[in-house]
Design an enzyme around this catalytic site. Structure first.
Site, short mmCIF file in Angstrom:
data_model
loop_
_atom_site.label_atom_id
_atom_site.label_comp_id
_atom_site.label_asym_id
_atom_site.label_seq_id
_atom_site.Cartn_x
_atom_site.Cartn_y
_atom_site.Cartn_z
N TYR A 3 0.86 -1.19 0.00
CA TYR A 3 0.00 0.00 0.00
C TYR A 3 0.89 1.24 0.00
O TYR A 3 1.87 1.32 0.73
CB TYR A 3 -0.90 0.02 1.24
CG TYR A 3 -1.75 1.28 1.34
CD1 TYR A 3 -3.02 1.31 0.77
CD2 TYR A 3 -1.27 2.42 1.98
CE1 TYR A 3 -3.79 2.47 0.84
CE2 TYR A 3 -2.03 3.57 2.04
CZ TYR A 3 -3.29 3.59 1.47
OH TYR A 3 -4.05 4.73 1.53
N GLU A 10 -3.69 7.59 -4.11
CA GLU A 10 -3.62 6.31 -3.41
C GLU A 10 -3.37 5.19 -4.41
O GLU A 10 -4.09 5.07 -5.41
CB GLU A 10 -4.92 6.04 -2.65
CG GLU A 10 -4.91 4.74 -1.87
CD GLU A 10 -6.23 4.46 -1.18
OE1 GLU A 10 -6.24 4.45 0.07
OE2 GLU A 10 -7.24 4.28 -1.88
#
Length: 386
Positions: A109, A197
């Site tokens: 991530y 993101e």
């Protein structure tokens, strides 16, 4: 302003970040022509909506051949996806992104965002990428690493090292990760993004790093200087009332309650919402008409509130400074008469031209409940809709 995954990936690709090869389709009839640009084999079919949680809601499917691709794509078009971010009404799928499947070894991530509290750019990294990142943040926060970076022309090497440290990459992977982080930083600055993101950022079985999914959000206050980003806006993904509000320069957010509010000033609006909740009800919206609204703008705001079928009553709370109470009153009266107002209306006025405003309301012939202060106003509107 949010954009779709396929649009975010195109921006990443234009800046030199590695992404999977894919195509977007807006109509099932375009499928055969569009997939000619892809390698035939396993493909991933991804619904394009402005919400996370698509995978768990059936909006991401792996297909093994063209027959399965055609079947899944047809089923997905027009489907309403309900995720933890869409609300119970869900979002209809009107475009689909099809990309070549990746051979995933690890899911990481990576994100960056503007941290207003520290006036820095915050990079967030974790070895626990994928669909359960929110759960990881709640249950294992130590696995989420935040690195705050000073705003400069280019991100420093020492900062990049801190960001990627949890990933334990080899030298070749580090070079790719360096490039990706520099790209994210550059996009955030140059495109006035609030958030970028990448989830997941994957390592393939051949040890390549790829941005497998991407989300971007841009600063609405800076969008005037980003015409190319504004072209990416998808009005189908936005609330129709909020679109209408933007046409009149109204700060409006639809909520789930039953009391519509019109207030001047964001702080006063929040206080109004809080006191309504204190008396046991929820507001149907946040609506700030601003300091110098015209009667036409006030009328537009009033109609906007009434366009919400959940509204059972309206509370108007105005403190007249730049905003004159008589202008507010005339706008409310005009809109109430035009819309044949049928729900209780409580008005609390104070400040500039208060007496003139109250006189306009009193002589309007409308059933308007006048409040002496905010506490009284909240009590009255809650009682009126019982």
């Amino acid at each position: 302003m949010n954009i779709h995954e396929h649009q975010a990936k195109k921006i990443l690709q234009d800046y030199g970040a590695p992404v999977s090869n894919g195509v977007v389709i807006f109509d099932i009839d375009n499928l055969k022509q569009k997939i000619k640009a892809l390698k035939i084999g396993e493909l991933v079919v991804k619904a394009q909506i402005h919400a996370g949680g698509r995978g768990k809601a059936g909006g991401v499917k792996l297909v093994k051949d063209l027959n399965e691709l055609s079947k899944v794509t047809k089923e997905m078009f027009g489907k309403t996806l309900i995720t933890h971010q869409t609300g119970p009404e869900g979002k209809e799928v009107k475009r689909i992104y099809i990309e070549e499947a990746s051979d995933i070894k690890e899911e990481l991530y990576l994100s960056c965002l503007v941290d207003r509290e520290s006036s820095k750019i915050a990079f967030i990294s974790s070895t626990e990428g994928g669909m359960n990142i929110e759960k990881v943040a709640l249950e294992s926060p130590s696995k989420i690493i935040t690195t705050k970076v000073k705003l400069t022309n280019e991100i420093e090497t020492t900062d990049i090292e801190r960001i990627i440290k949890p990933f334990e990459l080899d030298n070749e992977q580090k070079r790719e990760a360096y490039k990706i982080i520099k790209v994210l930083y550059k996009i955030l600055i140059e495109k006035d993004a609030n958030l970028i993101e990448i989830n997941p950022l994957i390592i393939t079985k051949s040890n390549k790093i790829i941005c497998l999914d991407a989300k971007m959000n841009f600063d609405d206050n800076a969008i005037f200087r980003q015409p190319e980003i504004l072209k990416l806006r998808d009005l189908n993904e936005e609330n129709s009332a909020e679109i209408e509000a933007s046409k009149h320069d109204l700060a409006y957010i639809k909520l789930d309650g039953s009391i519509g509010c019109m207030v001047n000033g964001a702080g006063l609006a929040m206080a109004t919402m809080d006191i309504i909740k204190l008396y046991g009800k929820e507001t149907a919206n946040f609506l700030d008409v601003g300091g110098g609204a015209s009667k036409e703008k006030v009328a537009a705001a009033f109609k906007l509130i009434l366009s919400d079928k959940n509204v059972k009553g309206i509370l108007i709370n105005i403190f007249g400074g730049i905003m004159r109470c008589d202008i507010l009153a005339q706008g409310v009266v005009d809109a109430a008469k035009e819309t044949n107002l049928s729900v209780p209306l409580v008005v609390r006025l104070a400040g500039t031209n208060f007496s003139e405003g109250k006189e306009i309301l009193d002589k309007s012939g409308l059933k308007i409940l006048s409040a002496s202060d905010l506490n009284d106003a909240a009590k009255q509107i809650v009682e009126a809709i019982k």
